[in-house]
Design a protein around this motif. Structure first.
Motif, PDB file in Angstrom:
ATOM      1  N   ARG A   1      -7.633   0.663   1.766  1.00 27.14           N
ATOM      2  CA  ARG A   1      -6.953  -0.383   2.540  1.00 27.14           C
ATOM      3  C   ARG A   1      -5.439  -0.237   2.438  1.00 27.14           C
ATOM      4  O   ARG A   1      -4.725  -0.344   3.442  1.00 27.14           O
ATOM      5  CB  ARG A   1      -7.383  -1.762   2.045  1.00 27.14           C
ATOM      6  N   ASP A   2      -4.940   0.031   1.236  1.00 30.75           N
ATOM      7  CA  ASP A   2      -3.495   0.168   1.069  1.00 30.75           C
ATOM      8  C   ASP A   2      -2.982   1.455   1.684  1.00 30.75           C
ATOM      9  O   ASP A   2      -1.860   1.490   2.218  1.00 30.75           O
ATOM     10  CB  ASP A   2      -3.134   0.108  -0.413  1.00 30.75           C
ATOM     11  N   LYS A   3      -3.765   2.523   1.619  1.00 32.06           N
ATOM     12  CA  LYS A   3      -3.387   3.752   2.318  1.00 32.06           C
ATOM     13  C   LYS A   3      -3.154   3.461   3.797  1.00 32.06           C
ATOM     14  O   LYS A   3      -2.141   3.859   4.393  1.00 32.06           O
ATOM     15  CB  LYS A   3      -4.483   4.822   2.180  1.00 32.06           C
ATOM     16  N   ALA A   4      -4.118   2.760   4.392  1.00 28.64           N
ATOM     17  CA  ALA A   4      -4.016   2.450   5.822  1.00 28.64           C
ATOM     18  C   ALA A   4      -2.793   1.591   6.122  1.00 28.64           C
ATOM     19  O   ALA A   4      -2.097   1.804   7.129  1.00 28.64           O
ATOM     20  CB  ALA A   4      -5.287   1.742   6.289  1.00 28.64           C
ATOM     21  N   ALA A   5      -2.492   0.634   5.248  1.00 27.40           N
ATOM     22  CA  ALA A   5      -1.339  -0.242   5.474  1.00 27.40           C
ATOM     23  C   ALA A   5      -0.031   0.534   5.402  1.00 27.40           C
ATOM     24  O   ALA A   5       0.896   0.302   6.196  1.00 27.40           O
ATOM     25  CB  ALA A   5      -1.342  -1.372   4.446  1.00 27.40           C
TER      26      ALA A   5
END
Length: 273
Positions: free
Chosen positions: A130-134
């Motif tokens: 999720r943080d990678k995508a953000a």
């Protein structure tokens, strides 16, 4: 530690045993903390073409890559980091050659379409999906059409690696470096970038040899290597942690690599979009 003071560990940690691996190495005097070393960083920057560009670097840390970027002559440089120790170090290093901003890589607060180049090294690896995508979403937002997103990350090899081995390697890394590292295969890194609408232009590799003597000399020079080795000899507790990291890297060397990718944000009429 036998009456010897602990090394100064940035990143807010006071316990050498609990410090994140990259900050521990920095506290011992290591300046190049990227998995592929300074050589892969330079290859990355050559593909990103920062000369005359507006550059944003996400999580620049102590500024080793920032020095390379500003030496290339960008039109502007902005480093965004949330760690106060990194901000102080980078501000002192850059002086008037660039700006430093406290912020999150996933929410920089910078204007949309304000950068020609966004650079992030050893950043996405340290985050979950999720943080990678953000973070990638934020990089895309910052880029102008045609702008380049350049990343240098830890990779898993080969692309056909089994899910069980992926899990084993990630768990071994997390136990040792005190960070829940989530490296991907080169194919997965490429797919992640393309899923955000980017077009991958360049993929380069280097051995993951962060703590090997030859890489230390190449990255730190003779003086820096001797300083780092001397600090290890003086600090028994830190030495134990660093040697444990090195053992994990060596034990998993067939499944660890360093990968650098440069991708661009297409124009709306780009046939590759």
């Amino acid at each position: 530690m036998s009456g010897i003071a602990s090394p100064s560990v940035p990143g807010g940690a006071t316990d050498v045993d609990e410090a994140k691996g990259h900050w521990l190495l920095a506290g011992l005097g290591k300046r190049v903390l990227r998995p592929g070393g300074v050589g892969l960083t330079r290859t990355l920057l050559a593909g990103a073409r920062p000369e005359g560009a507006d550059v944003v670097e996400l999580a620049p840390g102590l500024g080793r890559t920032a020095s390379e970027i500003v030496a290339a002559g960008p039109r502007s440089y902005v480093g965004v980091d949330r760690d106060p120790a990194a901000i102080r170090a980078l501000t002192q290093l850059l002086g008037i050659r660039g700006a430093v901003r406290q912020g999150d890589a996933a929410a920089t607060g910078l204007p949309a379409a304000s950068a020609d180049v966004v650079v992030g090294e050893a950043l996405l690896t340290m985050h979950g999906d999720r943080d990678k995508a953000a973070i990638i979403t934020e990089a895309v937002r910052l880029l102008r059409p045609g702008g380049r997103y350049a990343i240098h990350e830890l990779g898993l090899a080969p692309d056909s690696i089994s899910d069980q081995i992926k899990t084993d390697v990630r768990q071994a890394l997390a136990r040792t470096i005190r960070v829940n590292a989530r490296p991907l295969t080169a194919a997965e890194w490429q797919a992640l970038l393309t899923s955000h609408g980017l077009v991958v232009d360049q993929v380069e590799y280097a051995p993951m040899a962060l703590l090997q003597p030859r890489r230390l000399l190449a990255d730190e020079g003779l003086g820096g290597t001797l300083r780092f080795a001397g600090n290890l000899l003086r600090h028994r507790q830190a030495r134990r942690r660093v040697l444990a990291m090195r053992r994990v890297f060596r034990a998993n060397r067939d499944h660890l690599t360093a990968v650098a990718l440069v991708a661009h944000k297409p124009h709306s009429d780009d046939p590759e979009r």
